[in-house]
Write a protein that holds these residues in place. Structure first.
Motif, PDB file in Angstrom:
ATOM      1  N   TYR A 278       0.804  -1.381  -0.011  1.00  0.00           N
ATOM      2  CA  TYR A 278      -0.125  -0.344  -0.270  1.00  0.00           C
ATOM      3  C   TYR A 278       1.032   1.389  -0.116  1.00  0.00           C
ATOM      4  N   TYR A 279      -0.025   2.189  -0.679  1.00  0.00           N
ATOM      5  CA  TYR A 279       1.009   3.462  -0.759  1.00  0.00           C
ATOM      6  C   TYR A 279       1.301   4.170   1.071  1.00  0.00           C
ATOM      7  N   GLN A 280       2.582   4.494   0.895  1.00  0.00           N
ATOM      8  CA  GLN A 280       2.748   5.489   2.221  1.00  0.00           C
ATOM      9  C   GLN A 280       2.689   6.528   2.325  1.00  0.00           C
ATOM     10  N   SER A 281       1.903   7.311   1.458  1.00  0.00           N
ATOM     11  CA  SER A 281       1.427   8.586   1.596  1.00  0.00           C
ATOM     12  C   SER A 281       0.273   8.371   0.658  1.00  0.00           C
ATOM     13  N   GLU A 282      -0.914  10.029   1.393  1.00  0.00           N
ATOM     14  CA  GLU A 282      -2.031   9.871   0.751  1.00  0.00           C
ATOM     15  C   GLU A 282      -1.817  10.508  -0.889  1.00  0.00           C
ATOM     16  N   ASP A 283      -0.716  11.466  -0.497  1.00  0.00           N
ATOM     17  CA  ASP A 283      -0.015  12.449  -2.183  1.00  0.00           C
ATOM     18  C   ASP A 283       0.487  10.627  -2.960  1.00  0.00           C
ATOM     19  N   GLN A 284      -0.584  10.052  -3.306  1.00  0.00           N
ATOM     20  CA  GLN A 284      -0.253   8.653  -4.759  1.00  0.00           C
ATOM     21  C   GLN A 284       0.705  10.004  -5.625  1.00  0.00           C
ATOM     22  N   ASP A 285       0.516  10.723  -6.214  1.00  0.00           N
ATOM     23  CA  ASP A 285       1.745  10.808  -7.161  1.00  0.00           C
ATOM     24  C   ASP A 285       2.857  11.157  -7.467  1.00  0.00           C
ATOM     25  N   ALA A 286       2.751  11.317  -5.265  1.00  0.00           N
ATOM     26  CA  ALA A 286       3.971  11.567  -4.845  1.00  0.00           C
ATOM     27  C   ALA A 286       5.223  10.153  -5.018  1.00  0.00           C
ATOM     28  N   GLU A 287       4.422   9.238  -5.046  1.00  0.00           N
ATOM     29  CA  GLU A 287       4.531   8.097  -4.783  1.00  0.00           C
ATOM     30  C   GLU A 287       5.104   7.086  -5.894  1.00  0.00           C
ATOM     31  N   PRO A 288       5.739   5.965  -6.051  1.00  0.00           N
ATOM     32  CA  PRO A 288       6.267   4.761  -6.940  1.00  0.00           C
ATOM     33  C   PRO A 288       4.652   4.624  -6.806  1.00  0.00           C
TER      34      PRO A 288
ATOM     35  N   ARG B 203      12.350   4.890   2.230  1.00  0.00           N
ATOM     36  CA  ARG B 203      10.785   5.996   1.442  1.00  0.00           C
ATOM     37  C   ARG B 203      11.162   6.682   2.483  1.00  0.00           C
ATOM     38  N   PRO B 204      12.065   8.044   2.157  1.00  0.00           N
ATOM     39  CA  PRO B 204      12.368   9.085   3.483  1.00  0.00           C
ATOM     40  C   PRO B 204      10.909   9.758   4.536  1.00  0.00           C
ATOM     41  N   LEU B 205      11.613  10.196   5.324  1.00  0.00           N
ATOM     42  CA  LEU B 205      10.241  10.688   6.781  1.00  0.00           C
ATOM     43  C   LEU B 205       9.992  11.410   5.914  1.00  0.00           C
ATOM     44  N   ASP B 206       7.944  11.546   6.483  1.00  0.00           N
ATOM     45  CA  ASP B 206       7.535  12.930   6.298  1.00  0.00           C
ATOM     46  C   ASP B 206       8.174  14.133   7.026  1.00  0.00           C
ATOM     47  N   ASP B 207       8.470  15.074   6.358  1.00  0.00           N
ATOM     48  CA  ASP B 207       9.329  16.785   7.535  1.00  0.00           C
ATOM     49  C   ASP B 207       8.024  16.911   8.507  1.00  0.00           C
TER      50      ASP B 207
END
Ligand code: ACM
Length: 536
Positions: A428-438, A532-536
């Motif tokens: 599953y994605y690691q961000s809600e912003d899927q465009d920013a993820e593979p 995956r880098p941590l979120d800021d």
């Protein structure tokens, strides 16, 4: 494929507080992941350098030397440390059979290092912890001085089963990557590798008796691009691969030396279209079948003929010979019964067996396979669909469609491994912003959700709680073609998993974990592992 509807973005954060004996104004008191059962940080340091020699309490303990050499090799290869053995050395190592399985006690004093473990696995874990008292990247060289802080640790795992899965069927990963993956598991005290070896889209294990499995079933003509929900759009590239028996033996030995047990999965009765492409006579309808080029759940599954059981038992006999662990995973998930419902053979079987529901045929299927495995010294483990149609008496259940299956199985006296998609599906994605993820299958599973997972459902009675033997995270690879991408989906979520399955529940603290994993991200950089880098 996990149905796209199974995608609630559950976000729970446990704010359990951990107190560390030594307070620290800035940064965490230590960076150990998973956080140990007990840790006391003292003052002062011990300089580990190439003058320090290793004293084995039992010179004849080959297992201890083997574990030590595995740990020491990168330090030696990079020229960081010599780590030679000598009677009376200041780095003292022993295995005394005391304490819980896989436990260890580690003391760094200003005079030296004492590591005593219950067993060889515990010794490996004590050494892994010791590495984490060093600067990140120490094992890969370039470190001027290894000043270890004075520390006393007592540590033991919370769960016996601490698992990571990898799907090598949707995409194939070569033996070197599998070893690298196992190595990452061992570094973080994960002790089970669930190797998902067969699927609709590819069969990945050599079976001598059935050569078409590797000639035909191991290759698909092409692969769908994107989610392919509306129409097929293929890449036009033939794709496949498999592991030879020699490669598997080599990987099994590699894992055993690192105290990782491999659980091979041979899917049945569903997710079997690749096998049916090679041996269409095992299906209820005539075929022909092709190795699947799209993802999803397929209706052509094994038909419960006597010939099918003969085939599967012959396959499993060869699998059993390769894998020394107690478990064989037989899948059991996502098997539509359409073909069985339409089959005269299955209808006759139902009359003969007195079944009035086709789901009972699934139970019959799995129970027969369990009898075969038990008779050959193995235990059956399967996805929670094996609860349907009558659970095999000795089976262990992997609860993936949530925790209900696990709760029910534990109440019925079965061992359970929790692996709910809501918290432990690393595809599953690691961000809600899927465009920013593979590109991924969907979903949203951030680090804090993984970290918040509690494997033991609170509503269970104490004796049923004992049945939850651990938890596992799964990496399904429909959309992961490279090892680099697998690493990105794995890390740092596997660090959170390690704390879920190893550390005492009351020691978990997400804010503190976030501080500690900075060290680990630097280490992954040094090891050349993607994350995956941590979120800021
Ligand atoms: C599964 O995700 N189908 C076990």
């Amino acid at each position: 494929m996990r149905a796209l509807s199974y995608r609630p973005a559950i976000q729970v954060t446990i704010m359990a507080l951990t107190t560390f004996a030594a307070g620290c104004d800035r940064g965490p008191a230590h960076s150990i992941v998973p956080v140990p059962q007990q840790i006391v940080m003292g003052s002062g340091t011990f300089a580990l350098n190439s003058d320090v020699e290793v004293h084995f309490a039992d010179q004849t303990d080959e297992g201890a030397r083997s574990v030590f050499d595995i740990w020491a090799t990168p330090f030696r290869d990079s020229g960081t440390l010599t780590l030679g053995a000598a009677e009376g050395g200041a780095f003292r190592i022993g295995v005394d059979g005391e304490g819980a399985p896989e436990s260890y006690r580690l003391a760094v004093t200003t005079d030296g290092i004492d590591l005593t473990a219950a067993d060889h696995a515990g010794l490996l874990y004590g050494l892994q912890t010791l590495s984490q008292l060093m600067p990140p990247g120490a094992e890969t060289g370039g470190t001027a001085a290894l000043e270890l802080p004075v520390t006393e640790i007592e540590d033991a795992p919370r769960f016996a089963y601490r698992g990571m899965h990898l799907d090598v069927a949707r995409h194939f990963f070569p033996p070197d990557f599998i070893k690298h993956y196992i190595d990452l598991l061992a570094r973080y005290k994960i002790n089970r590798f669930h190797w998902h070896l067969t699927e609709d889209q590819g069969w990945r294990i050599e079976i001598d008796r059935y050569p078409r499995l590797t000639e035909i079933a191991a290759f698909r003509e092409q692969t769908q691009i994107g989610h392919g929900l509306d129409e097929f759009n293929g890449d036009g590239i033939r794709y496949g691969g498999f592991y030879t028996k020699d490669e598997i033996r080599d990987i099994v030995a590699y894992a055993e030396a690192r105290h990782v047990t491999i659980i091979p999965e041979i899917e049945m009765p569903g997710h079997a279209q690749a096998a049916l492409a090679a041996y269409p006579e095992l299906a209820c309808t005539e075929g022909p079948f092709e190795v699947a080029m799209t993802w999803g759940v397929f209706e052509d599954i094994y038909c419960p003929y006597e010939e099918t059981f003969e085939f599967l038992e012959n396959v499993l006999a060869e699998v059993i010979e390769l894998f020394p662990g107690e478990y064989i995973h037989i899948g059991g998930d996502e098997a539509p019964k359409t073909r069985w419902e339409e089959s005269e053979y299955v209808r006759d079987l139902m009359v003969r067996e007195g079944f009035n529901d086709v789901e009972q045929v699934q139970g019959y299927f799995i129970r027969r396979i369990e009898r075969f495995l038990n008779a050959n010294g193995k235990r059956l483990i399967g996805w929670d669909e094996i609860l349907e149609g009558g659970l095999p008496p000795n089976a262990t259940v992997m609860s993936w469609r949530g925790t209900i299956g696990g709760i029910e199985a534990s109440r019925r006296g079965h061992d359970v491994v929790m692996t709910p998609y809501s918290h432990l599906y690393f595809d599953y994605y690691q961000s809600e912003d899927q465009d920013a993820e593979p590109f991924a299958i969907g979903g949203f599973l951030p680090l804090d959700t993984v970290y918040s997972y509690e494997p033991v459902p609170p509503q269970l009675r104490d004796r049923d709680k004992e049945r939850i033997i651990g938890a596992q995270a799964n990496v399904w690879t429909e959309y992961m073609k490279t090892g680099d991408h697998v690493e990105y989906m794995l890390m740092p979520r596997m660090l959170a998993l390690s704390e879920v399955v190893w550390s005492p529940a009351e020691a978990k603290d997400y804010e503190n974990f976030l501080e500690r994993i900075e060290w680990h991200l630097a280490r992954l950089d040094a090891l050349g592992v993607n994350y995956r880098p941590l979120d800021d």
